[in-house]
Design an enzyme around this catalytic site. Structure first.
Site: not given
Length: 761
Positions: A151, A180, A457
Site C-alpha cells: 500500500d 489506507h 479495499s
C-alpha cells in the site's frame, strides 16, 4: 574563469530565477444552456485551469532498451533517481528535463509515473459480517501464516496491527499516507488475528513491481493488494502481470480488489456523426457526460479521470475536458499528447474546481479516431450520468493468476444484501470473467483512521485473511491453486446461478472454507526411523552425528584404541562431545574401525565483486548485489550447508540468497567447497549477520560460523552528479543547476558547497 568571489552572487541570481506564479481564474456563474459541447479553443484557455511550473520536479518513469543499458549516474544529472525494476526506472525531475532524457541513446520512452488508486469508499457499519468469531473460538487464527500487504504507507506501531508486524519495507522516495494501508492490514488481523504481517510501501508502478518481487522472495503465503490502476488496460498483460505470475509460481497467493469504478466507468467506440471531433456518448448524439447528473451541481473539489484506448490501426489522439454546461465554458482542458505503453494509450485530466454544474467531454485531436475508448473517473463524483458497469474491473484484478475480489454488502445498515453497486465487474477486455469471488465490506475498525472501512479495499483483505485461515488448516503446504479452489468451491452463490462477472463464484464463506480445508484426524502410524548412513571400515564419522550405522554388521558399540579415545565407548547417535580418535569393534586395529572427528567449517569468506573478503567489514549498497559466500567444510559426505541472513531488525531469512547450491558429496573424509550468491543491494542499510552451518546434525561448534557485514547507503558524489558534460570540471551552468536544486531543498548545503569548491578550483 569566473572568480571565487562571484560564487555567492551566482547562487543568489539563480535562486531568484526560480520564482514563479500559479494563477487561477474565477468561474463564471452566468448560465447559458447548451445541448452539445462547444468547440474547444486552446487559445482561449479554460476558466479554473491551473498552470504548473515546469521547474517543479515530478515523478517520471524511464523505460530503457534493456536493464543493463540503464546509466544511473548519467540519469542523476537530470533529477533524483529512484526505484528500478528490470528495464524501467523512476526519476523525479522537472518537466523541462524530459526532452534531454528522451535523447539519451539507451532510453526508449519517458512518461509521467502512474499513480495507483486506493479501492475504498464510505460504507455503513456491519462489523458482525466477517463471520470468523466461531473459527477464532475454535483456535483457527491464521497462526504462523505470512501475509504481505502492499500500500502507500502504514502505521506499523498502531495497536490494531503492531503485534502482528514482522517487518516493513519501503520502495517509495517519500513517505506515504498510512491510513489506507493500516486499515487494510487491520482487516487482515481481524480475520486472521495470529497471522504475520509483512508491510511494504510503494508509489509508482516500478515501486509496486519491486514490492511484489520482494514479498515473493520473503516467501509470504499471501499478498493482499487493495489498489487499482485506472490507466492500465484490463487485458491481463501489463506492468504487474509477470510479477504476479512469478509470485504464484513461487507459492504466493495474490489477492486483489476488483476496484470501485462500476458507477463511473464508460466503454465503447468513439462516435462522431456530426464530424465536430467531439465524442457522442449516445446514439442521439449527446456530447456531454454530466458529473454526477444533469441539473445537479458538483460539490466542488478534485476531479481525476483517465481515458484509455487500444489502437486498432494507425495511432489516434484524444483528450478530456471539463465543461460547465450552464455557461458553455471549459473549466479545464486536458493534455492532447497521449501517453503510451506497448499495449495501450491513455490521457488524463486532473483539476480542482469550485462548486458548479460539470460535465466531461472527449475530443479527438489526431489520427483516424477508429478506436474503442474507455473512461474511468476515479476521483470526484460518486457516479456519472452515462455509465457502463460492464468491464469496470481494474488492473491488476484482470490478471488471471490473481484472486480478484468484489465487494459484498450485508447487514442491518444495508437495505438489501448483495454486490455493492460500485464494485468493479468483468468481463476483462480480453473476454475473461474478471471477478473470482466476493468478500464482506463495511468493516468497523479501531486503528483510528477509519470508523468504517468500505469498498473492495475492505473486501480483499477479508478474503486474504480467510485464505490465511485456510492455509493454516489445510493439510501440508497448500499451493495457491489449492487455496483458491477452496475459497471458490465453498463460496455462497449470491448472483445469477453459477459463476458470473459480477460476483464470481459468490461470497467467500469462512466457516465452510476452513471446514473444507480441515482434514479428518488420520490414524496414527509409527514414524519410520530415518535410514542410517553406513560407515565403512576406515571412514571418518563426526561428533553429533545421529543417523549413522557402524558397518554392514551394524555394531552396537566400538572401543577407542588410541590417544585420548583409548578405552572409550562409541555408540550411536554419536554425542557432540565424543572424544575424537580411532574406535574399533574389538579394541584393536585389526578389525572394523572408524575415526571420530570434529565437524567444522574450515574456511569461510564473504567476497565482494572485486573478490575481497569483507567478513567483519562493510560494503556500499551499490556494490552489494553480487556478493559470494564461500564455505569449505569437512562433513560433505553426510550433509550440506544452510546459509541464513539476519537483517538489521533481527529478522532471519534465506530470501537474500540468490542460489542454494546442492554440492556433490565428497567421498571419504575429503572436504567440499560451496559458493552462495547473495544480493543485499536492495535492502536497508545496516549490519547483517550471515551464518553458515550444516543442514541437519552439524549446526553446532565449529560447524556453525557467522560473520557480520555492514551495508552502507551510498550517496553519489555531488561533483560527479552535476558534471553534466563529464569533463571533470564544474562550469557556471552546472553550478547554477546545483544552486537551483539547493533552493528547492533537494540537496543540502554541504553538497552545494562541494560543487561550488569544484567550480572555484
Amino acid at each position: 574563469m569566473i572568480k571565487k568571489s562571484a560564487f555567492l552572487g551566482v547562487v543568489v541570481v539563480v535562486a531568484v530565477l526560480l520564482a514563479g506564479a500559479i494563477t487561477v481564474s474565477g468561474v463564471s456563474n452566468n448560465k447559458t444552456s447548451v445541448d452539445q459541447a462547444p468547440p474547444i479553443d486552446d487559445s482561449a484557455g479554460a476558466t479554473g485551469a491551473t498552470t504548473t511550473q515546469t521547474t517543479v520536479p515530478q515523478q517520471h518513469t524511464v523505460v530503457a532498451t534493456n536493464a543493463s543499458a540503464i546509466n544511473r549516474t548519467r540519469l542523476a544529472q537530470y533529477g533524483t533517481v529512484e526505484t528500478q525494476a528490470d528495464a524501467q526506472i523512476d526519476i523525479r525531475m522537472p518537466q523541462s528535463n524530459v526532452s534531454a532524457v528522451e535523447r539519451l541513446p539507451w532510453v526508449r520512452e519517458v512518461r509521467p509515473a502512474m499513480q495507483p488508486v486506493p479501492a475504498d469508499v464510505p460504507g455503513s457499519s456491519d462489523g458482525e459480517s466477517l463471520g470468523v468469531k466461531e473459527l477464532h473460538q475454535n483456535g483457527v487464527t491464521g497462526d504462523g501464516v505470512k501475509v504481505g500487504v502492499i500500500d502507500s504507507g502504514f502505521d506499523r506501531d498502531n495497536p490494531a496491527i503492531g503485534n502482528n508486524v514482522v517487518t516493513t519495507r519501503s520502495f517509495r522516495s517519500t513517505a506515504g499516507d498510512p491510513a489506507h494501508g493500516t486499515a487494510v492490514a487491520e482487516v487482515v488481523t481481524q480475520t486472521a488475528p495470529d497471522s504475520d504481517l509483512y508491510l511494504v510501501s510503494a508509489d509508482t508502478t516500478t515501486d509496486h513491481q519491486r514490492a511484489i518481487e520482494y514479498l515473493a522472495n520473503q516467501d509470504v503465503d499471501i499478498i493482499v493488494y487493495s489498489i487499482s490502476w485506472p490507466s492500465v488496460e484490463d487485458d491481463g498483460d501489463h506492468y504487474l502481470s509477470d510479477e504476479i505470475v512469478s509470485a504464484r509460481q513461487q507459492g504466493t497467493l495474490f489477492v486483489t480488489s476488483a476496484g470501485n469504478e462500476a458507477e463511473h466507468h464508460w466503454e465503447g467506440d468513439f462516435q462522431d456523426t456530426d464530424q465536430d471531433d467531439i465524442h457522442e456518448w449516445t446514439a442521439s448524439g449527446d456530447e456531454v457526460n454530466s458529473l454526477p447528473s444533469p441539473g445537479v451541481t458538483f460539490r466542488g473539489g478534485a476531479i481525476n479521470a483517465v481515458l484509455r484506448w487500444e489502437e486498432r490501426g494507425d495511432p489516434s489522439e484524444y483528450r478530456l475536458a471539463l465543461l460547465n454546461p450552464n455557461t458553455a465554458e471549459y473549466v479545464s482542458i486536458g493534455r492532447s499528447r497521449a501517453l503510451s505503453t506497448e499495449t495501450s494509450r491513455w490521457t488524463t485530466i486532473s483539476a480542482t474546481v469550485e462548486p458548479q454544474p460539470l460535465a466531461l467531454v472527449v475530443q479527438h485531436t489526431g489520427g483516424p479516431a477508429d478506436d474503442e475508448i474507455e473512461l474511468v473517473v476515479f476521483k470526484g463524483p460518486r457516479r456519472i450520468e452515462r455509465t457502463i458497469p460492464s468491464s469496470s474491473v481494474m488492473a491488476p484484478g484482470d490478471v488471471d493468476a490473481a484472486v480478484t475480489v468484489g465487494a459484498y454488502e450485508r447487514g442491518k445498515y444495508v437495505q438489501s444484501s448483495g454486490i455493492a453497486s460500485y464494485s468493479g465487474r468483468g468481463p476483462t477486455d480480453d473476454g475473461r470473467r474478471g471477478v473470482d469471488v466476493a468478500g464482506y465490506t463495511n468493516t468497523d475498525l479501531n486503528s483510528g483512521f477509519y470508523d468504517i472501512f468500505g469498498g473492495t479495499s475492505a473486501a480483499a483483505p477479508y478474503v486474504g485473511g480467510v485464505a490465511a485461515l485456510v492455509e493454516e488448516q489445510q493439510k501440508g503446504d497448500p499451493s495457491p491453486a489449492e487455496v483458491e479452489s477452496t475459497l471458490k468451491s465453498t463460496s455462497d452463490d449470491i448472483g445469477r446461478s453459477g459463476a458470473d462477472t459480477v460476483s464470481g463464484t459468490g461470497a467467500v464463506d469462512a466457516i465452510d472454507a476452513v471446514g473444507s480445508a480441515t482434514t479428518p484426524t488420520p490414524t496414527v502410524t509409527p514414524t519410520p526411523t530415518p535410514t542410517a548412513t553406513v560407515a565403512q571400515s576406515g571412514d571418518r564419522v563426526f561428533q553429533g552425528q545421529e543417523s549413522i550405522q557402524f558397518g554392514s554388521q551394524d555394531f552396537d558399540t566400538l572401543t577407542g584404541v588410541s590417544g585420548d579415545a583409548e578405552g572409550q565407548v562409541l555408540s550411536t547417535p554419536i554425542p557432540q562431545d565424543q572424544t575424537t580418535g580411532t574406535y574399533s569393534a574389538d579394541g584393536t586395529l585389526n578389525t572394523f574401525s572408524v575415526v571420530v572427528g570434529q565437524p567444522r567449517i574450515s574456511d569461510y569468506e564473504i567476497l565482494n565483486e572485486s573478490g575481497k573478503d569483507i567478513a567483519g567489514s562493510s560494503v556500499a549498497d551499490v556494490n552489494a548485489e553480487n556478493l559470494e559466500v564461500v564455505v569449505e567444510y569437512n562433513f560433505a559426505k553426510y550433509e550440506g550447508i544452510d546459509l541464513t541472513i539476519e537483517n538489521p531488525n533481527g529478522l532471519e531469512s534465506q530470501g537474500y540468497v540468490v542460489n542454494s547450491p546442492n554440492p556433490v558429496q565428497a567421498s571419504g573424509s575429503g572436504t567440499q567447497t560451496v559458493t552462495f550468491d547473495v544480493n543485499l543491494s536492495d535492502e536497508d542499510a545496516g549490519t547483517y549477520a550471515i551464518t553458515a552451518e550444516g543442514t541437519d546434525d552439524f549446526d553446532f561448534g565449529k560447524a556453525s560460523v557467522s560473520a557480520l557485514v555492514t551495508v552502507r547507503e551510498t550517496q553519489q558524489d555531488p561533483v560527479e552528479r552535476f558534471d553534466a558534460n563529464d569533463d571533470g570540471e564544474i562550469d557556471i551552468g552546472e553550478l547554477g543547476t546545483a544552486a537551483t536544486e539547493f533552493a528547492r531543498g533537494e540537496i543540502d548545503v554541504g553538497a552545494l558547497g562541494a560543487v561550488a569548491a569544484a567550480f572555484a578550483s
